[in-house]
Design a protein around this motif. Structure first.
Motif, PDB file in Angstrom:
ATOM      1  N   TYR A  62      -0.768  -2.467   8.469  1.00 34.64           N
ATOM      2  CA  TYR A  62      -0.048  -1.207   8.325  1.00 34.64           C
ATOM      3  C   TYR A  62       1.250  -1.228   9.131  1.00 34.64           C
ATOM      4  O   TYR A  62       1.354  -1.910  10.160  1.00 34.64           O
ATOM      5  N   SER A  71      -0.171   2.277  -8.847  1.00 34.28           N
ATOM      6  CA  SER A  71      -0.814   3.490  -8.358  1.00 34.28           C
ATOM      7  C   SER A  71      -0.693   4.530  -9.462  1.00 34.28           C
ATOM      8  O   SER A  71       0.049   4.329 -10.434  1.00 34.28           O
ATOM      9  N   VAL A  88       2.764   2.304   3.352  1.00 30.41           N
ATOM     10  CA  VAL A  88       2.094   2.351   4.656  1.00 30.41           C
ATOM     11  C   VAL A  88       1.612   0.979   5.110  1.00 30.41           C
ATOM     12  O   VAL A  88       1.033   0.859   6.186  1.00 30.41           O
ATOM     13  N   ARG A 100       5.391   7.259   0.868  1.00 30.12           N
ATOM     14  CA  ARG A 100       5.800   6.175   1.753  1.00 30.12           C
ATOM     15  C   ARG A 100       4.907   4.944   1.557  1.00 30.12           C
ATOM     16  O   ARG A 100       3.720   5.064   1.225  1.00 30.12           O
ATOM     17  N   ASP A 121       1.225   5.505  -0.133  1.00 32.35           N
ATOM     18  CA  ASP A 121       0.565   6.786   0.102  1.00 32.35           C
ATOM     19  C   ASP A 121       1.205   7.837  -0.801  1.00 32.35           C
ATOM     20  O   ASP A 121       2.362   8.211  -0.596  1.00 32.35           O
ATOM     21  N   GLU A 122       0.443   8.312  -1.782  1.00 34.27           N
ATOM     22  CA  GLU A 122       0.987   9.278  -2.741  1.00 34.27           C
ATOM     23  C   GLU A 122       1.315  10.621  -2.084  1.00 34.27           C
ATOM     24  O   GLU A 122       2.143  11.378  -2.598  1.00 34.27           O
ATOM     25  N   GLN A 123       0.655  10.930  -0.964  1.00 30.57           N
ATOM     26  CA  GLN A 123       0.877  12.222  -0.312  1.00 30.57           C
ATOM     27  C   GLN A 123       2.214  12.262   0.425  1.00 30.57           C
ATOM     28  O   GLN A 123       2.887  13.293   0.459  1.00 30.57           O
ATOM     29  N   THR A 124       2.608  11.115   0.978  1.00 25.52           N
ATOM     30  CA  THR A 124       3.836  11.094   1.782  1.00 25.52           C
ATOM     31  C   THR A 124       4.988  10.384   1.086  1.00 25.52           C
ATOM     32  O   THR A 124       6.108  10.376   1.596  1.00 25.52           O
ATOM     33  N   ILE A 155       0.857  -1.192   0.000  1.00 29.63           N
ATOM     34  CA  ILE A 155       0.000   0.000   0.000  1.00 29.63           C
ATOM     35  C   ILE A 155       0.889   1.236   0.000  1.00 29.63           C
ATOM     36  O   ILE A 155       1.769   1.383   0.859  1.00 29.63           O
TER      37      ILE A 155
END
Length: 568
Positions: free
Chosen positions: A294, A316, A278, A276, A271-274, A269
């Motif tokens: 997680y 993604s 997750v 990272r 996270d496009e915002q961070t 998984i």
């Protein structure tokens, strides 16, 4: 995810995917450093000591150790092609009929199907790499430069060898570094004779006992090997290294480990915002439910092809061709070793010498080609080593000898002459065209796209094989051997056959041509690490597992220190 009802689960400090050689080490290191760690294994649970065939004699097995024609054709057609499976070990292998892949070109993918993975069936040979192995791509231009050198990993070889226990002896070789050895297993009379002959005839060459992850001295509650000879069936005493006997108990002793078998990892998984990872998505082997776990850091240790399959399936908007694949190299540069080439012959004399026991270690002739000076060749680059051994020919020779009745029986009571066999393992160069990718339509029973594999040996490997064959004959002749027979069974081997698959998510200095940096850390995703065979930039000719273990321990140390600094 389409078609799945997702059950969200708890959060851990770290997730490790795969419980084989690399995954076991990652679990040990991360838990001992205080991280609450989830260890995921797609295969079934397997307790140490639950090895049902380990002590059985061949006549106690229903088919005397042989696979049935139905099993070979319909259940284990790929595993059987490797020669690594038998009636006594089939429970440690995947059923190909249940876990298919696609061979665009012939490729043998041998897989374990239990906690511990292939650490229960591996060959246990653990020679270190040398400085020239890490420098070779930069010098000859075949492949990209490794982002590390031997001195970067040497302390971690020491660390791993002291914990798992490796027997061997100093090698006097330019091509390989000595390890932290327990006392060596002894060469027999025929092998000592052959070693002297090749050292006298070929300066710079030697033969020794193969460095093996098998105890010759007790270590951390594990007794020394008792030479029963049934290593591929599991080791009740834990005298050889496996996840079950060595790293898993250490991880469990910390109280920080959660082990979850029957967990097929679907994807990471992201996270496009961070930027990272997750966590991971898991499909329960039996219920087919999708579960999300997680964590702060993810270690992929699911085998070279297994980890890359997960990354390719982790798509993604930012990484439509697979996670951490901004370079476009994910899935490419698949390597193995090439073998099934060598020779044998009858050694003279020593008819008053014999041996006892089942020594679980072959002999080892370290690489002697392309190591500088007059060893360099102009028809191929890199090199190869030999494994082998000497033995007295047994009574079975009677099937091909003339004679009959009491006279023949009496003759066969006496051991036959000494036969020396040497068999080569060679380096395979990285090639962009040797690659894996996901099928666009076909999926397995868990809905994961099937992996396509396309790989073949190249011109360098084929040129090397001629020397591997000729050099075997040359050394046997120097030893005064008779009835010398050399061979190159290229028609009976394909990539994957050596069960040393490497590459497809390689380490490198530049994010533009590699997936991982010098710490096994994804260039694109800082808290994602890949420490199994997928990370390898080149393959050398040595057995690779000890290098995976050392790289894993090193990467775990780096990851934890980075977490402490708030960098991940």
């Amino acid at each position: 995810m389409k078609g799945f009802s997702i059950i969200k689960k708890e959060t851990y400090d770290a997730i490790v995917v795969g419980s084989g050689v690399s995954g076991g080490w990652a679990a040990k290191e991360l838990t001992e450093k205080g991280l609450k760690t989830l260890l995921l294994e797609r295969g079934r649970a397997q307790e140490h000591g639950d090895y049902p065939t380990q002590s059985k004699r061949v006549w106690e097995l229903p088919n005397r150790g042989r696979m049935t024609p139905d099993e070979i054709e319909n259940v284990y057609p790929v595993q059987y092609r490797s020669g690594a499976i038998s009636e006594a070990t089939k429970h440690f292998h995947v059923k190909d009929s249940e876990q298919p892949y696609v061979e665009d070109k012939p490729f043998i993918w041998v897989r374990g199907d239990q906690v511990g993975g292939r650490s229960l069936i591996w060959g246990r040979g653990v020679p270190r790499w040398s400085p020239m192995d890490f420098e070779a791509p930069a010098k000859d231009g075949m492949g990209i430069d490794w982002p590390i050198r031997y001195d970067d990993i040497a302390p971690w070889y020491d660390y791993v060898e002291r914990f798992i226990g490796v027997n061997g002896e100093p090698m006097k070789s330019r091509a390989i570094k000595d390890g932290v050895f327990q006392k060596p297993m002894e060469l027999n009379a025929g092998e000592k004779y052959f070693r002297k002959c090749i050292e006298d005839s070929f300066p710079g060459r030697t033969m020794t006992i193969f460095p093996m992850a098998i105890l010759t001295e007790a270590l951390n509650g594990r007794p020394a090997c008792h030479y029963c000879g049934n290593c591929p069936r599991g080791c009740l005493t834990g005298s050889y290294f496996s996840t079950q006997s060595t790293t898993l108990p250490a991880a469990q002793a910390t109280g920080n480990l959660t082990l979850r078998p029957d967990s097929v990892v679907h994807s990471v998984i992201f996270d496009e915002q961070t930027d990272r990872a997750v966590g991971v998505r898991v499909i329960d082997h039996h219920s087919k439910e999708m579960i999300e776990f997680y964590s702060k850091v993810v270690f992929l240790c699911a085998s070279a092809l297994g980890s890359t399959q997960i990354l390719l399936n982790s798509k993604s908007p930012r990484f439509p061709d697979g996670l951490a694949n901004s370079s476009g190299t994910l899935g490419h540069y698949l390597m193995d070793h090439h073998f099934r080439v060598g020779g044998s012959g009858i050694l003279p004399g020593m008819e008053d010498k014999y041996y006892i026991g089942n020594r679980p270690a072959p002999t080892y002739i370290p690489r002697f080609r392309n190591v500088g000076g007059d060893t360099d060749r102009d028809d191929y680059i890199r090199g190869f080593h030999y494994g082998g051994g000497a033995s007295r020919i047994g009574w079975g020779r009677g099937s091909s000898e003339l004679g009959m009745g009491a006279e023949l029986k009496e003759k066969l009571r006496t051991p036959g002459p000494w036969r020396m066999s040497i068999n080569a393992f060679g380096e395979m160069l990285p090639n962009y065209d040797n690659h894996v990718y996901l099928d666009s339509e076909k999926t397995d029973q868990w809905g994961i796209p099937l992996l396509h594999v396309s790989a073949a040996f190249g011109e360098n490997e084929l040129a090397m094989r001629k020397d591997m064959k000729d050099s075997a004959g040359e050394m046997l002749e120097a030893a005064g051997a008779t009835d010398i027979s050399t061979y190159d069974a290229i028609s009976r081997t394909v990539p994957g056959d050596a069960i040393h698959e490497m590459g497809t998510a390689r380490m490198g200095r530049d994010p533009k041509d590699s997936v991982l940096n010098g710490w096994n850390q994804a260039h694109d995703v800082p808290n994602l690490f890949v420490t199994d065979g997928a990370c390898m930039t080149s393959s050398a000719c040595q057995n690779p597992s000890i290098t995976y273990m050392a790289l894993t321990a090193r990467a775990c140390d780096y990851a934890v220190e980075s977490m402490k600094r708030g960098e991940l």
